[in-house]
Write a protein that holds these residues in place. Structure first.
Motif, short mmCIF file in Angstrom:
data_model
loop_
_atom_site.label_atom_id
_atom_site.label_comp_id
_atom_site.label_asym_id
_atom_site.label_seq_id
_atom_site.Cartn_x
_atom_site.Cartn_y
_atom_site.Cartn_z
N TYR A 60 0.82 -1.22 0.00
CA TYR A 60 0.00 0.00 0.00
C TYR A 60 0.85 1.27 0.00
O TYR A 60 0.63 2.18 -0.79
CB TYR A 60 -0.93 -0.02 1.20
CG TYR A 60 -1.96 1.07 1.22
CD1 TYR A 60 -2.77 1.31 0.12
CD2 TYR A 60 -2.15 1.87 2.34
CE1 TYR A 60 -3.74 2.30 0.14
CE2 TYR A 60 -3.11 2.85 2.36
CZ TYR A 60 -3.89 3.07 1.26
OH TYR A 60 -4.85 4.06 1.27
N LEU A 61 1.81 1.32 0.91
CA LEU A 61 2.66 2.50 1.03
C LEU A 61 4.12 2.10 1.08
O LEU A 61 4.45 1.03 1.60
CB LEU A 61 2.35 3.28 2.33
CG LEU A 61 0.96 3.83 2.52
CD1 LEU A 61 0.81 4.34 3.95
CD2 LEU A 61 0.70 4.96 1.54
N ILE A 62 4.98 2.96 0.55
CA ILE A 62 6.42 2.77 0.68
C ILE A 62 6.99 4.04 1.27
O ILE A 62 6.75 5.14 0.76
CB ILE A 62 7.08 2.44 -0.67
CG1 ILE A 62 6.56 1.11 -1.19
CG2 ILE A 62 8.60 2.44 -0.54
CD1 ILE A 62 7.10 0.70 -2.55
N TYR A 95 -6.32 9.00 7.12
CA TYR A 95 -5.35 10.05 7.41
C TYR A 95 -5.25 10.96 6.20
O TYR A 95 -5.18 10.49 5.07
CB TYR A 95 -3.95 9.48 7.66
CG TYR A 95 -3.76 8.86 9.02
CD1 TYR A 95 -3.91 9.61 10.17
CD2 TYR A 95 -3.41 7.53 9.15
CE1 TYR A 95 -3.72 9.04 11.42
CE2 TYR A 95 -3.21 6.96 10.38
CZ TYR A 95 -3.37 7.73 11.52
OH TYR A 95 -3.18 7.16 12.74
N THR A 96 -5.22 12.25 6.43
CA THR A 96 -4.98 13.22 5.38
C THR A 96 -3.70 13.95 5.75
O THR A 96 -3.67 14.69 6.74
CB THR A 96 -6.14 14.22 5.24
OG1 THR A 96 -7.35 13.48 5.02
CG2 THR A 96 -5.91 15.15 4.06
N LYS A 105 -4.08 11.13 0.97
CA LYS A 105 -5.05 10.46 1.83
C LYS A 105 -4.66 8.99 1.95
O LYS A 105 -4.38 8.33 0.96
CB LYS A 105 -6.46 10.59 1.28
CG LYS A 105 -6.94 12.02 1.32
CD LYS A 105 -8.39 12.14 0.99
CE LYS A 105 -8.75 13.62 1.11
NZ LYS A 105 -10.15 13.82 1.25
N ILE A 106 -4.66 8.50 3.20
CA ILE A 106 -4.29 7.12 3.49
C ILE A 106 -5.45 6.47 4.22
O ILE A 106 -5.79 6.87 5.34
CB ILE A 106 -3.02 7.06 4.36
CG1 ILE A 106 -1.85 7.73 3.65
CG2 ILE A 106 -2.70 5.63 4.73
CD1 ILE A 106 -0.64 7.93 4.52
N ASP A 107 -6.06 5.47 3.61
CA ASP A 107 -7.19 4.76 4.21
C ASP A 107 -6.65 3.66 5.11
O ASP A 107 -6.05 2.69 4.64
CB ASP A 107 -8.08 4.17 3.12
CG ASP A 107 -9.41 3.68 3.65
OD1 ASP A 107 -9.54 3.49 4.87
OD2 ASP A 107 -10.32 3.50 2.83
N THR A 108 -6.86 3.79 6.41
CA THR A 108 -6.30 2.83 7.37
C THR A 108 -7.04 1.50 7.36
O THR A 108 -6.53 0.53 7.90
CB THR A 108 -6.32 3.41 8.79
OG1 THR A 108 -7.66 3.72 9.16
CG2 THR A 108 -5.46 4.65 8.88
N THR A 109 -8.22 1.43 6.73
CA THR A 109 -8.94 0.16 6.70
C THR A 109 -8.27 -0.83 5.75
O THR A 109 -8.55 -2.02 5.82
CB THR A 109 -10.40 0.36 6.26
OG1 THR A 109 -10.43 0.95 4.97
CG2 THR A 109 -11.15 1.23 7.26
N ILE A 113 -2.60 -4.64 10.54
CA ILE A 113 -2.54 -4.12 11.91
C ILE A 113 -1.10 -3.79 12.33
O ILE A 113 -0.85 -2.72 12.90
CB ILE A 113 -3.16 -5.14 12.90
CG1 ILE A 113 -4.64 -5.32 12.62
CG2 ILE A 113 -2.94 -4.71 14.34
CD1 ILE A 113 -5.49 -4.10 12.84
N ASP A 114 -0.15 -4.68 12.07
CA ASP A 114 1.25 -4.42 12.44
C ASP A 114 1.80 -3.22 11.69
O ASP A 114 2.52 -2.39 12.26
CB ASP A 114 2.11 -5.66 12.17
CG ASP A 114 1.70 -6.85 13.01
OD1 ASP A 114 1.16 -6.62 14.13
OD2 ASP A 114 1.91 -7.99 12.58
N SER A 115 1.50 -3.12 10.42
CA SER A 115 1.97 -2.00 9.62
C SER A 115 1.32 -0.69 10.05
O SER A 115 1.95 0.37 9.98
CB SER A 115 1.69 -2.25 8.13
OG SER A 115 2.48 -3.30 7.65
N LEU A 116 0.07 -0.76 10.52
CA LEU A 116 -0.60 0.44 10.99
C LEU A 116 0.12 1.00 12.22
O LEU A 116 0.27 2.21 12.36
CB LEU A 116 -2.07 0.16 11.30
CG LEU A 116 -2.91 1.35 11.72
CD1 LEU A 116 -2.91 2.44 10.65
CD2 LEU A 116 -4.33 0.91 12.02
#
Length: 137
Positions: A60-62, A95-96, A105-109, A113-116
């Motif tokens: 999702y993110l780097i 998150y914005t 914008k990052i959708d936490t859903t 869980i560990d990465s969050l």
């Protein structure tokens, strides 16, 4: 550092791809004559499986070299420098991250869980002004 997608999000695309592939193969094997629309199932299957493989590889993110980049197969890769972020807002699990010129914008859903936990830790370490983060309250 990679912020990973939830496994259910990843494997949903794989399961849907396999479903469309099996459905398409069943239709193609049981018919004597084909129409061009019968091959649409194979196209949809390839798209879903391709999406699964892309997400599995890129996640999702780097976060690297002072930037945070959001990966998306069907959208442009969006990135923002961590040093440029001046406000972080959290609303409805999204998150914005705002800088003067950009917004991410990052959708936490979608996040594992560990990465969050890792993402929250990184965002808290940005040392923004009080009132400009969801944690300052």
């Amino acid at each position: 550092m990679k912020i990973k997608l939830k496994r259910t999000r990843l494997y949903t695309n794989l399961i849907l791809g396999l479903f469309w592939m099996i459905l398409g193969m069943t239709i193609l094997l049981t018919k004597d004559t084909y129409q061009w629309t019968d091959f649409g199932y194979a196209v949809v299957a390839v798209l879903y499986i391709g999406h699964f493989l892309y997400d599995l590889r890129n996640q999702y993110l780097i976060i690297e070299n002072g930037t945070i980049r959001k990966n998306g197969l069907y959208e442009f890769r969006k990135k923002i420098n961590l040093n440029d972020i001046h406000t972080i807002k959290l609303f409805a699990g999204v998150y914005t991250l705002k800088s003067i010129k950009k917004e991410l914008k990052i959708d936490t859903t979608f996040i594992d869980i560990d990465s969050l936990g890792e993402l929250n830790k990184l965002l808290k370490e940005l040392n923004l002004e009080p009132g400009k983060t969801p944690w300052s309250k």
